[in-house]
Design an enzyme around this catalytic site. Sequence first.
Site, PDB file in Angstrom:
ATOM      1  N   SER A  65       0.822  -1.215   0.000  1.00  0.00           N
ATOM      2  CA  SER A  65       0.000   0.000   0.000  1.00  0.00           C
ATOM      3  C   SER A  65       0.851   1.257   0.000  1.00  0.00           C
ATOM      4  O   SER A  65       1.996   1.265   0.449  1.00  0.00           O
ATOM      5  CB  SER A  65      -0.915   0.015   1.228  1.00  0.00           C
ATOM      6  OG  SER A  65      -1.736  -1.123   1.255  1.00  0.00           O
TER       7      SER A  65
HETATM    8  N1  SAH Z   1      -1.107  -4.680   4.014  1.00  0.00           N
HETATM    9  C1  SAH Z   1      -0.308  -4.675   2.807  1.00  0.00           C
HETATM   10  C2  SAH Z   1      -1.144  -4.501   1.577  1.00  0.00           C
HETATM   11  C3  SAH Z   1      -1.455  -5.796   0.926  1.00  0.00           C
HETATM   12  S1  SAH Z   1      -2.479  -5.708  -0.520  1.00  0.00           S
HETATM   13  C4  SAH Z   1       0.781  -3.644   2.933  1.00  0.00           C
HETATM   14  O1  SAH Z   1       1.329  -3.513   4.006  1.00  0.00           O
HETATM   15  O2  SAH Z   1       1.134  -2.989   1.985  1.00  0.00           O
HETATM   16  C5  SAH Z   1      -3.927  -6.526   0.066  1.00  0.00           C
HETATM   17  C6  SAH Z   1      -3.797  -7.969   0.383  1.00  0.00           C
HETATM   18  O3  SAH Z   1      -5.096  -8.433   0.744  1.00  0.00           O
HETATM   19  C7  SAH Z   1      -3.335  -8.879  -0.761  1.00  0.00           C
HETATM   20  O4  SAH Z   1      -2.173  -9.536  -0.374  1.00  0.00           O
HETATM   21  C8  SAH Z   1      -4.498  -9.865  -0.931  1.00  0.00           C
HETATM   22  O5  SAH Z   1      -4.088 -11.186  -1.240  1.00  0.00           O
HETATM   23  C9  SAH Z   1      -5.151  -9.802   0.430  1.00  0.00           C
HETATM   24  N2  SAH Z   1      -6.531 -10.270   0.502  1.00  0.00           N
HETATM   25  C10 SAH Z   1      -7.567 -10.072  -0.369  1.00  0.00           C
HETATM   26  N3  SAH Z   1      -8.681 -10.680   0.074  1.00  0.00           N
HETATM   27  C11 SAH Z   1      -8.356 -11.278   1.264  1.00  0.00           C
HETATM   28  C12 SAH Z   1      -9.070 -12.073   2.213  1.00  0.00           C
HETATM   29  N4  SAH Z   1     -10.360 -12.409   2.048  1.00  0.00           N
HETATM   30  N5  SAH Z   1      -8.420 -12.517   3.309  1.00  0.00           N
HETATM   31  C13 SAH Z   1      -7.122 -12.208   3.508  1.00  0.00           C
HETATM   32  N6  SAH Z   1      -6.389 -11.473   2.665  1.00  0.00           N
HETATM   33  C14 SAH Z   1      -6.992 -11.001   1.545  1.00  0.00           C
END
Ligand code: SAH
Length: 236
Positions: free
Chosen positions: A79
């Site tokens: 993010s």
């Molecule tokens: N928190 C991260 C951003 C990750 S992007 C950071 O520090 O930058 C969002 C993530 O959400 C992705 O890895 C995706 O696989 C996950 N995601 C999407 N749907 C999900 C669900 N139902 N349960 C867990 N993770 C999920």
Amino acid sequence: VAASAVQARTAAAHAAAGGMASDRARQALVGRVQAGGVSDKRVLAAIGTVPRHLFVDAGLASQAYEDSALPIGHQQTISKPSVVGRMIELLLSGRPGRTGMPLARVLEIGTGCGYQAAVLGRLASEVYSIERLRGLHDRARDNLRPLRIANVHLLFGDGMLGYPKGAPYAAIIAAAGGNDIPQAWIDQLAVGGRLVAPAVTAGGRQNLVVVDKTAAGIVRTELEAVLFVPLKSGVA
Ligand code: SAH
């Protein structure tokens, strides 16, 4: 002066310069996040402690301290730091945090590479972070290991179901957006707790949504438009 002593001194100088360079980079990122609208000193300080370059591929390390989202594989992204800051600031608002950590137990949906979990770990007594993609869950584990953050617990599973074992949560934060806020998250939020998540709103756009669980009921507030990866059910 013996050649070996010169060599040792040069190595020490390089190590110090590397440390300082990383420190400067993190402070520069704090400035960018502040310019991006985040003002909570606790959030800025937490962002200032986490080496973001450790969470992206070596080839992207030079961009790690820009205020931008970057690819982390599996079609997902780390993010944008000012958005991470904005969401955590929303979770903290109205919480003075007299003693100890400003937040008690926090649930994060979407660990990704683990960056936001590391930032949250500086501000919450316990962080439960859940990821549905095995590859990213493992990668986050590898990324966090050298940082030795004992209060961040990584879970592999479908975050749409929340994580009932850790409930109730003082705060819930999602890094992926669906068509609505899953009821399980609201159920697992403590009374007095706050949830921040992207979700598709009436206009068909994805917006940040804040849900406050008060003694009198649920209060939902829609904020600015955002662009997060989709929330998906099941694991892969
Ligand atoms: N928190 C991260 C951003 C990750 S992007 C950071 O520090 O930058 C969002 C993530 O959400 C992705 O890895 C995706 O696989 C996950 N995601 C999407 N749907 C999900 C669900 N139902 N349960 C867990 N993770 C999920």
